[in-house]
Design a protein around this motif. Structure first.
Motif: not given
Length: 178
Positions: A54-81
Motif C-alpha cells: 500500500d506504501l513504499l518508503l525508499c532511501d535514495f542511496q541504495l548502492g549500485i541501483v539507487n532508489g531513483l532507478m527503483l522508482v522508475r522501474m515501478i512507475r513504468r506501465p509494464d513495471g514490477i508492481t
C-alpha cells in the motif's frame, strides 16, 4: 485517522541496517504492523513481485541501483508492481537538484533524515487518505504535483495566480528614472 494502520502493507527499502531498524520500530510504534524491510533493490523487486504493498518508503542511496532507478522501474506501465503505489523518498541528502530528480522520477513525497515520527505519520496519512491523482505523459508518470485546488479552477494550483511579492501590483518600490 480513518485508515487502520495495522492493515497497511509497507515496504521499507533501506540498505543501512541501523536506519532500517529505527524506521521499522518507528512504524511499528505508530501502529503500522505490516512492515517488510528490503536491504537492497533486488530484495525490494522480489518483495514487490510477491506482495502488493500500500506504501513504499525508499532511501535514495541504495548502492549500485539507487532508489531513483527503483522508482522508475515501478512507475513504468509494464513495471514490477502497481505503478500508482504511493512512494516516499527518505534520504539525508536534500539538495534541491536531488529533490527535483526524485520528483521527476515520480515520488509522491520527500522526507529528510532524521525523520521525526510526527512528520512520517503526517506524510503517510496524507498519502493514504487523500491519494494523489496519477498522471501519465510522454516524459513523466507519477503523482500529479499540483496539491492545492481552488473552487474557481479545479486542478489548478492556487500558487499560479498568487502574487508572490508583498508589494502590491503596479506599485514601484523605487520609481523608475525618467
Amino acid at each position: 485517522m480513518k485508515t487502520d494502520p495495522g492493515k497497511i502493507r509497507i515496504l521499507l527499502v533501506e540498505d543501512h541496517a541501523p536506519t532500517a531498524a529505527t524506521l521499522s520500530a518507528m512504524l511499528n510504534a505508530l501502529g503500522f504492523g505490516k512492515v517488510t524491510v528490503a536491504g537492497n533493490t533486488t530484495a525490494a523487486v522480489n518483495a514487490l513481485k510477491e506482495t502488493g504493498f500500500d506504501l513504499l518508503l525508499c532511501d535514495f542511496q541504495l548502492g549500485i541501483v539507487n532508489g531513483l532507478m527503483l522508482v522508475r522501474m515501478i512507475r513504468r506501465p509494464d513495471g514490477i508492481t502497481n505503478p500508482n503505489v504511493p512512494i516516499v523518498m527518505i534520504t539525508a541528502h536534500a539538495e534541491p537538484d536531488r529533490v527535483a530528480e526524485a520528483l521527476d522520477a515520480g515520488i509522491d513525497d520527500f522526507l529528510v533524515k532524521p525523520v521525526l515520527p510526527e512528520k512520517l505519520l503526517q506524510c503517510m496519512v496524507g498519502l493514504l487518505e487523500r491519494p494523489r491523482v496519477f498522471v501519465k505523459s510522454k516524459d513523466y508518470a507519477g503523482p500529479d504535483r499540483r496539491r492545492r485546488q481552488t473552487d474557481r479552477h479545479p486542478g489548478r494550483r492556487q500558487d499560479d495566480r498568487e502574487i508572490r511579492s508583498l508589494v502590491p501590483r503596479n506599485k514601484w518600490i523605487v520609481p523608475p528614472k525618467t
